[in-house]
Design an enzyme around this catalytic site. Structure first.
Site, PDB file in Angstrom:
ATOM      1  CG  ASP A   1      -4.181  -8.326  -3.975  1.00  0.00           C
ATOM      2  OD1 ASP A   1      -4.257  -7.550  -4.953  1.00  0.00           O
ATOM      3  OD2 ASP A   1      -3.830  -7.938  -2.845  1.00  0.00           O
TER       4      ASP A   1
ATOM      5  CG  ASP B   1      -3.780  -3.642  -8.220  1.00  0.00           C
ATOM      6  OD1 ASP B   1      -4.423  -3.701  -7.149  1.00  0.00           O
ATOM      7  OD2 ASP B   1      -3.670  -2.613  -8.892  1.00  0.00           O
TER       8      ASP B   1
END
Length: 281
Positions: free
Chosen positions: A207, A209
């Site tokens: 992902d 952040d």
């Protein structure tokens, strides 16, 4: 006791690749390990697998028994450790699905026990090159041969968890020039260094952040696990291929110099010294 030359932090997905697999429990001066070891052969090498969070993912990052896990690996005979982990990206140039073979860490944890040397042995080891350059080179080469987008080098900032960062914290880390964020690499990698075991990290980016991409949804545990699961087969193949390429001559791996430090009496300390003082034997 069973023995192994290579340690891997990984879940049950690895076990199906093992020949002559067996389970082992190792008692340590630091209490129980995260779980039982699964030990078997990979490409003619004896490998010990340990799920750092436990098989049911019951241990949050701050509660992982890091010292017990690494002590137990050393007791099994492990001299090289592979530590793959799910991580967030702090750089727009590192999208989810990218692998990063980190060469530095920044510790932003709080309250974790981070050393085997609590006294009376006093020592100060260099952490300038905690990750093994030789094992990192092998990891990068294998990733590229598998057609995986891999970043050679990078700094992982390790946060306490289990919460994810605020947007401001994330921006702070990103503005500092750090590439990866994770919750387990410290003190795990450093404890390997203290025990003279060469260690390599492969961070699988799951992902962006919070705060890295404007408008990006905040990361949550479900999305992290989904991306990691989607890439589980890739990381398994990379780790297994790496094991087959590890050189037999461990003296060239560059981690054993970690044991060339000084006790209070001026003599070189060894893991046996640590065992002596920790167990009282």
């Amino acid at each position: 006791m069973s023995s192994a030359e290579i340690g891997v932090f990984g879940g049950s997905g690895f076990y199906s690749f093992l020949d002559d697999a067996e389970e082992a429990v190792v008692d340590t001066p630091y209490g129980p390990t995260s779980d039982r070891f699964v030990i078997g052969d990979v490409g003619g090498k004896r490998v010990a697998f340990m799920p750092r969070h436990g098989r049911t993912h019951s241990l949050p990052p701050h509660a992982i028994p890091y010292r017990a896990n690494l002590w137990a690996m050393k007791e099994l005979g492990v001299r090289r450790v592979i530590g793959p982990c799910a991580s967030g990206s702090l750089s727009k140039e590192l999208p989810p699905g990218t692998f990063v073979v980190c060469d530095q860490f920044v510790d932003r944890t709080s309250g974790r026990v981070q050393t085997f040397y609590d006294g009376p042995i006093v020592t100060h080891l260099s952490s300038a090159e905690t990750y093994s350059p030789e094992l990192r080179r092998i990891a990068v080469d294998v990733c590229r041969e598998h057609g995986i987008e891999v970043h050679d080098g990078g700094t992982v900032v390790v946060i306490e968890g289990p919460r994810f960062s605020t947007k401001s914290e994330s921006k702070w880390f990103s503005d500092a020039g750090w590439e990866v964020i994770n919750m387990t690499q410290f003190p795990e990698a450093w404890l390997c260094r203290e025990l003279g075991m060469a260690v390599v990290n492969i961070s699988l980016i799951t992902d962006y952040d919070a705060g890295v991409h404007e408008g990006t949804e905040a990361v949550d545990a479900r999305s992290v696990l989904e991306v990691f699961a989607q890439n589980a087969e890739r990381i398994q193949k990379v780790v297994l291929d790496m094991i087959g390429r590890f050189p037999a001559d461990l003296a060239t791996l560059g981690a054993l110099d970690a044991l060339e430090f000084t006790r209070g009496d001026g003599h070189a300390a060894t893991p046996d010294d640590i065992r002596l003082f920790e167990t009282g034997l």
